[in-house]
Write a protein that holds these residues in place. Structure first.
Motif, short mmCIF file in Angstrom:
data_model
loop_
_atom_site.label_atom_id
_atom_site.label_comp_id
_atom_site.label_asym_id
_atom_site.label_seq_id
_atom_site.Cartn_x
_atom_site.Cartn_y
_atom_site.Cartn_z
N UNK A 86 1.03 -1.40 -0.33
CA UNK A 86 -0.33 -0.31 -0.39
C UNK A 86 0.90 1.78 -0.10
N UNK A 87 1.42 1.40 0.48
CA UNK A 87 2.79 2.46 -0.05
C UNK A 87 2.76 2.95 -1.01
N UNK A 88 3.84 2.12 -1.97
CA UNK A 88 3.92 2.94 -3.19
C UNK A 88 2.04 3.10 -3.93
N UNK A 89 1.42 2.72 -3.07
CA UNK A 89 -0.12 3.82 -3.70
C UNK A 89 -0.69 5.21 -3.14
N UNK A 90 0.22 4.91 -1.52
CA UNK A 90 -0.25 6.12 -0.37
C UNK A 90 0.96 7.77 -1.29
N UNK A 91 1.85 7.31 -1.63
CA UNK A 91 2.76 7.50 -2.82
C UNK A 91 2.35 8.61 -3.67
N UNK A 92 1.38 8.04 -4.54
CA UNK A 92 0.97 8.49 -5.19
C UNK A 92 -0.40 9.14 -4.93
N UNK A 93 -0.95 8.93 -4.00
CA UNK A 93 -2.47 9.58 -3.91
C UNK A 93 -2.66 9.63 -2.88
N UNK A 94 -1.92 9.74 -1.31
CA UNK A 94 -2.50 9.74 -0.30
C UNK A 94 -1.03 10.83 0.24
N UNK A 95 -0.22 11.38 -0.09
CA UNK A 95 0.11 12.91 0.20
C UNK A 95 1.16 12.15 1.24
N UNK A 96 1.01 11.20 2.02
CA UNK A 96 0.78 10.59 3.09
C UNK A 96 3.51 10.67 3.50
N UNK A 97 4.00 10.73 2.44
CA UNK A 97 5.57 10.89 3.00
C UNK A 97 6.58 11.51 1.89
N UNK A 98 6.96 12.26 3.10
CA UNK A 98 7.78 13.08 2.31
C UNK A 98 8.25 12.87 0.46
N UNK A 99 8.48 13.63 0.06
CA UNK A 99 9.18 13.21 -0.99
C UNK A 99 10.18 13.82 -0.60
N UNK A 100 11.86 12.60 -1.36
CA UNK A 100 12.83 12.34 -1.54
C UNK A 100 13.73 13.70 -1.16
N UNK A 101 14.18 14.76 -1.09
CA UNK A 101 15.13 16.30 -1.78
C UNK A 101 16.88 15.78 -1.71
N UNK A 115 3.97 11.62 -16.46
CA UNK A 115 3.16 11.82 -14.87
C UNK A 115 4.25 11.90 -13.79
N UNK A 116 4.63 12.61 -13.14
CA UNK A 116 5.81 12.99 -11.77
C UNK A 116 5.24 11.38 -10.69
N UNK A 117 6.58 10.82 -9.82
CA UNK A 117 6.21 10.17 -9.04
C UNK A 117 6.87 10.69 -8.36
N UNK A 118 6.72 9.28 -7.33
CA UNK A 118 7.12 10.11 -6.02
C UNK A 118 8.85 10.64 -5.81
#
Length: 150
Positions: A41-56, A120-123
């Motif tokens: 589910x984490x892979x989909x949360x990164x697309x749909x839920x903005x739950x995880x900070x984007x790497x920088x 589309x931009x990925x996480x």
């Protein structure tokens, strides 16, 4: 590699998920079945839920230049590979809730279709083609469903 945006493939994957039970045993690895579903589910949360900070910074550069191709190509993952820290699930989860969430994410992805994801931009990896998105989603799901023998 199968196309996760194809309804037939989505239905096949969902049927495989439905073969899992709360007591399904893994063939390899350390995750329990509920943790595996939450991990997927984490892979989909990164697309749909903005739950995880984007790497920088350097981490983003490393993901785009060193990890991306490994994740989006058609070569299956090896057993017992390393998992990114963001994908680690170490606590117990509710099997039914995680299973329902995964079904919903998979179906939403199929309904949105490849055109939605194309370029589309990925996480973590920058812009991906619809084929790269499909490979990433399907390869990960297939790997873990195989891990639990379904």
């Amino acid at each position: 590699m199968k196309d996760i945006f194809d309804k037939t493939v989505t239905e096949e994957v969902c049927k495989r998920i439905d073969l899992l039970t709360a007591t399904s045993d893994r063939k390899w690895g350390e995750m329990t079945v509920d943790q595996m579903l939450a991990h997927c589910n984490v892979a989909y949360e990164s697309v749909y839920d903005n739950k995880h900070p984007k790497p920088k910074g350097i981490k983003k550069w490393m993901l785009k230049t060193l990890v991306k191709n490994f994740v989006v190509n058609e070569k299956p993952y090896k057993k017992n590979g390393r998992t990114a820290p963001e994908f680690l699930v170490v606590n117990e989860r509710d099997f039914e809730i995680e299973k329902e969430r995964l079904h919903a994410y998979i179906n939403k992805t199929q309904e949105l279709g490849g055109a939605y994801f194309d370029n589309k931009e990925s996480h973590s990896f920058g812009k991906l083609t619809k084929k790269e998105w499909s490979n990433m989603f399907y390869k990960h799901l297939n790997h873990h469903l195989n891990q639990f023998g379904v």
